[in-house]
Design a protein around this motif. Structure first.
Motif, mmCIF file in Angstrom:
data_model
loop_
_atom_site.group_PDB
_atom_site.id
_atom_site.type_symbol
_atom_site.label_atom_id
_atom_site.label_comp_id
_atom_site.label_asym_id
_atom_site.label_seq_id
_atom_site.Cartn_x
_atom_site.Cartn_y
_atom_site.Cartn_z
ATOM 1 N N ILE A 14 1.108 -1.157 -0.194
ATOM 2 C CA ILE A 14 0.414 -0.083 0.248
ATOM 3 C C ILE A 14 0.830 1.115 0.059
ATOM 4 O O ILE A 14 0.580 2.587 -0.637
ATOM 5 C CB ILE A 14 -0.701 -0.395 1.088
ATOM 6 C CG1 ILE A 14 -2.066 -0.666 0.916
ATOM 7 C CG2 ILE A 14 -1.684 1.042 1.328
ATOM 8 C CD1 ILE A 14 -2.561 -1.287 1.698
ATOM 9 N N ILE A 15 2.110 1.320 0.866
ATOM 10 C CA ILE A 15 2.322 2.287 0.679
ATOM 11 C C ILE A 15 3.852 2.346 -0.623
ATOM 12 O O ILE A 15 3.850 3.562 -0.975
ATOM 13 C CB ILE A 15 3.814 2.373 1.512
ATOM 14 C CG1 ILE A 15 3.590 1.626 3.594
ATOM 15 C CG2 ILE A 15 5.121 3.491 2.074
ATOM 16 C CD1 ILE A 15 3.923 1.628 5.014
ATOM 17 N N GLN A 68 4.011 5.171 -4.028
ATOM 18 C CA GLN A 68 5.080 6.450 -4.093
ATOM 19 C C GLN A 68 5.876 6.266 -3.362
ATOM 20 O O GLN A 68 6.852 7.061 -3.785
ATOM 21 C CB GLN A 68 4.927 7.444 -5.285
ATOM 22 C CG GLN A 68 3.823 6.763 -6.618
ATOM 23 C CD GLN A 68 4.266 8.050 -7.752
ATOM 24 O OE1 GLN A 68 3.039 7.937 -8.012
ATOM 25 N NE2 GLN A 68 5.667 7.993 -8.419
ATOM 26 N N ARG A 69 5.495 6.115 -2.300
ATOM 27 C CA ARG A 69 6.595 5.704 -1.269
ATOM 28 C C ARG A 69 7.325 4.861 -1.121
ATOM 29 O O ARG A 69 7.963 4.313 0.639
ATOM 30 C CB ARG A 69 5.475 6.202 0.192
ATOM 31 C CG ARG A 69 4.483 7.710 -0.112
ATOM 32 C CD ARG A 69 5.671 9.224 -0.068
ATOM 33 N NE ARG A 69 6.535 9.448 0.729
ATOM 34 C CZ ARG A 69 6.578 10.072 1.354
ATOM 35 N NH1 ARG A 69 4.939 10.427 2.492
ATOM 36 N NH2 ARG A 69 7.756 10.339 2.467
ATOM 37 N N VAL A 70 8.235 4.833 -1.810
ATOM 38 C CA VAL A 70 9.616 3.803 -1.626
ATOM 39 C C VAL A 70 10.498 3.796 -0.932
ATOM 40 O O VAL A 70 11.145 3.724 -0.599
ATOM 41 C CB VAL A 70 10.260 4.209 -2.737
ATOM 42 C CG1 VAL A 70 11.282 2.797 -3.316
ATOM 43 C CG2 VAL A 70 9.127 3.667 -3.981
ATOM 44 N N LEU A 119 1.913 -0.298 10.127
ATOM 45 C CA LEU A 119 0.995 0.417 10.958
ATOM 46 C C LEU A 119 1.255 1.501 11.292
ATOM 47 O O LEU A 119 0.125 1.759 11.030
ATOM 48 C CB LEU A 119 0.383 -1.002 11.936
ATOM 49 C CG LEU A 119 -0.028 -2.703 11.257
ATOM 50 C CD1 LEU A 119 0.030 -3.557 12.880
ATOM 51 C CD2 LEU A 119 -0.735 -2.285 10.018
ATOM 52 N N THR A 120 2.157 1.780 12.358
ATOM 53 C CA THR A 120 2.027 3.009 12.770
ATOM 54 C C THR A 120 2.442 4.297 11.371
ATOM 55 O O THR A 120 1.841 4.898 11.808
ATOM 56 C CB THR A 120 3.141 3.091 13.197
ATOM 57 O OG1 THR A 120 3.300 2.287 14.146
ATOM 58 C CG2 THR A 120 3.455 4.498 13.634
ATOM 59 N N PHE A 121 2.805 3.743 10.481
ATOM 60 C CA PHE A 121 2.678 4.497 9.015
ATOM 61 C C PHE A 121 1.626 5.442 8.887
ATOM 62 O O PHE A 121 1.081 6.099 8.713
ATOM 63 C CB PHE A 121 4.085 4.180 8.066
ATOM 64 C CG PHE A 121 3.959 5.683 7.386
ATOM 65 C CD1 PHE A 121 4.582 6.311 7.177
ATOM 66 C CD2 PHE A 121 3.454 4.982 5.734
ATOM 67 C CE1 PHE A 121 4.676 7.504 6.434
ATOM 68 C CE2 PHE A 121 3.255 5.846 5.191
ATOM 69 C CZ PHE A 121 3.933 7.300 5.293
ATOM 70 N N LEU A 122 0.718 3.643 8.144
ATOM 71 C CA LEU A 122 -0.177 4.235 7.890
ATOM 72 C C LEU A 122 -1.380 4.548 8.822
ATOM 73 O O LEU A 122 -2.070 5.571 8.102
ATOM 74 C CB LEU A 122 -1.398 2.921 7.804
ATOM 75 C CG LEU A 122 -0.576 1.759 6.091
ATOM 76 C CD1 LEU A 122 -0.414 0.336 6.133
ATOM 77 C CD2 LEU A 122 -0.634 2.872 4.968
ATOM 78 N N GLN A 123 -1.205 4.591 9.552
ATOM 79 C CA GLN A 123 -1.967 5.358 10.973
ATOM 80 C C GLN A 123 -2.393 6.292 11.036
ATOM 81 O O GLN A 123 -3.181 7.026 11.022
ATOM 82 C CB GLN A 123 -2.614 4.516 11.967
ATOM 83 C CG GLN A 123 -2.943 2.563 12.007
ATOM 84 C CD GLN A 123 -2.437 2.630 13.516
ATOM 85 O OE1 GLN A 123 -1.610 3.020 14.937
ATOM 86 N NE2 GLN A 123 -2.513 1.337 14.136
ATOM 87 N N SER A 140 -0.731 8.525 8.246
ATOM 88 C CA SER A 140 -0.087 8.616 6.907
ATOM 89 C C SER A 140 -1.252 9.827 6.654
ATOM 90 O O SER A 140 -0.592 10.728 5.361
ATOM 91 C CB SER A 140 -0.097 7.555 6.048
ATOM 92 O OG SER A 140 -0.970 6.896 5.893
ATOM 93 N N GLY A 141 -2.493 10.023 6.864
ATOM 94 C CA GLY A 141 -3.911 9.973 5.575
ATOM 95 C C GLY A 141 -4.221 9.975 4.472
ATOM 96 O O GLY A 141 -4.275 10.366 4.279
#
Length: 510
Positions: free
Chosen positions: A149-150, A154-156, A203-207, A209-210
């Motif tokens: 998903i990340i 395009q947040r490689v 999981l922390t980033f996706l929560q 990230s918006g």
């Protein structure tokens, strides 16, 4: 190219190379440590287990790759509802796959010692390590949903930064567990802990990230699964064929020649596989952009991006090939000892295979990104089948050389020419333009540079230690780069390279 996309691509490439640097440290420093602590046979067994885990990872049936593709497409079309349904459906399916992997591994564990003729002293630890590695495969598949998903956004840079943290944790924990005597089991546990760290970071980033991505079991459905099934199944077949092509050699060698013979082959193969990662970064980073351009109908943009990716990949590969042709054997001798060098004939085959991948990787990822992978699947299936058959036949007659020749012959008969032709067809790009614009210039510079190195080899530093090898590598790279910029690149490309310098400087300051 939009400024925002350019920023993310540049960040992705920089972080990808940082990830490769950490991976190189992992391979270069950890391999001799592992061999020294556990022995040649146990290292060979570890390489076999890693190959088997690669097969487990194919059991996502291509759904994780589909998540990255459709995330990029639906993000371009602002269709968040469809994205949530695909992510949720994939997650539910992956959970069932993970349960299946654990059950399969429990069922085949008792037979592992007999399949690979494992020495009695390694049987108990080998069984336990295999079970833990199978559990790790399940963790990797689960984390793949969140990671892709990340990736699709395009947040490689974020995706690879988290992987760097995982690799670093793995390195430190592996060294710690080896030093306290946990052997193979400790190595497997180190992988488990590092994978759990990776999942928590995703999981922390996706929560925070918006991105408004919501994974809920109630959103999963057969209709969504049916929608992504054609692409996912073709991707699954491609992944399965890649496992046969790149993960089966150790298993075949272990069965027919013994686990101790896996070590020299795996060391050389791993080093050459690392080379493919250096140019593969380019295509992997722009994979979501392939999907986005295709969704927007920008064929001219696809052509331009494909040509640039192919040319840069070969430009990266060529000086590395020159270095390894002349200094690969001394490097391996200093690294893991002369007894673990596989032989120059096999090593040269690996280098030739790297050139095939430098041309094929951008083409393959383009076909994956635009979803036009049906004929690609057929080609890779024939490639994998031929590779397996030839390797099994030739290993009996030629040993390790037979396995390497089986892989090379299969590639020359199939993907070497089929995959670039398919990419050209689907982007309406004349094959002559691919050859004249992207393939021949870096190869010509490479040939001239290789001849120059051969002529002046006696004046270069002797390969007595790693410092001299590094200096030789810098000399080769500098010569190739100067010659490539002067004669192998166009004015437009030189302007593009110069325009990246301020962006790169800004990124490094951050």
């Amino acid at each position: 190219m939009l400024k925002e996309d350019k920023k993310f691509i540049l960040r992705g490439i920089c972080v990808n190379y940082l990830h490769l640097l950490v991976g190189f440290i992992f391979v270069f420093f950890l391999t001799p440590i592992i061999i020294r602590h556990v022995g040649q046979s146990a290292y060979g067994l570890w390489a076999i287990f890693s190959s088997m885990v690669g097969y487990f990872l194919a059991l996502d049936f291509g759904m994780n790759t589909a998540v990255a593709k459709y995330t990029a497409e639906y993000r371009a079309l602002n269709n968040h509802e469809a994205l949530n349904k695909i992510a949720s459906t994939t997650f539910v399916c992956i959970v069932f796959v993970c349960i299946l992997i654990v059950l399969i591994s429990i069922g085949i564990t008792p037979f592992i010692p007999y399949i690979f003729n494992i020495p009695d002293a390694l049987v108990s630890a080998g069984k336990t390590a295999f079970l833990i590695m199978a559990f790790n495969a399940a963790l990797i598949l689960l984390s793949g949903v969140f990671g892709n998903i990340i990736y699709g956004h395009q947040r490689v840079d974020v995706w690879k930064t988290f992987t760097i943290v995982q690799l670093t944790a793995n390195i430190l924990l592996t060294i710690l567990f080896l030093r306290i005597g946990l052997g193979l089991i400790g190595m497997a546990v180190a992988v488990t802990i590092s994978n759990l760290i990776l999942i928590s970071l995703y999981l922390t980033f996706l929560q925070r990230s918006g991105y408004c991505v919501s994974i809920r079991p109630q959103l999963a459905g057969r209709k969504v699964l049916k929608e992504i099934a054609p692409y996912s199944i073709r991707t699954f077949i491609l992944v399965l064929t890649s496992r046969i092509l790149y993960y089966t050699s150790s298993i075949i060698i272990g069965i027919f020649l013994g686990v101790s013979m896996v070590t020299p082959y795996d060391v050389a193969y791993k080093l050459c596989f690392y080379i493919t990662s250096l140019f593969g970064v380019i295509s992997i980073t722009i994979f979501p952009r392939f999907s986005k351009l295709y969704a927007l109908g920008d064929i001219d943009g696809l052509q331009d991006l494909y040509l640039k990716a192919t040319k840069i990949s070969l430009a990266i590969m060529s000086p590395l090939a020159i270095f390894f042709v002349f200094f690969g054997q001394p490097l391996i001798n200093l690294w893991v000892g002369e007894e673990n060098f596989v032989g120059m004939d096999i090593f040269l085959i690996f280098i030739l295979m790297d050139f095939i991948h430098a041309v094929g990787t951008p083409a393959g990822l383009l076909l994956q990104g635009i979803g036009r992978n049906k004929t690609f699947v057929y080609s890779e299936t024939v490639n994998a089948g031929l590779n397996l058959i030839l390797s099994v036949i030739l290993v009996r007659e030629l040993g390790l050389l037979g396995v390497a020749l089986g892989g090379l012959t299969a590639h020359l008969c199939t993907s070497t020419w089929v995959v670039p032709l398919l990419a050209c067809r689907h982007t309406r790009l004349p094959i002559k333009k691919l050859m004249s614009s992207a393939v021949l210039p870096p190869l010509f510079v490479g040939i001239v540079s290789g001849v120059a190195v051969w002529m002046f080899k006696q004046r270069l530093f002797q390969a007595e230690n790693f410092l001299y090898l590094c200096l030789n590598g810098i000399i080769i790279l500098t010569f190739y780069a100067a010659f490539y910029v002067t004669f192998g690149s166009t004015k437009e490309e030189r302007r593009m390279y110069l325009s990246l310098i301020p962006d790169l400087r800004h990124f490094l300051k951050r």
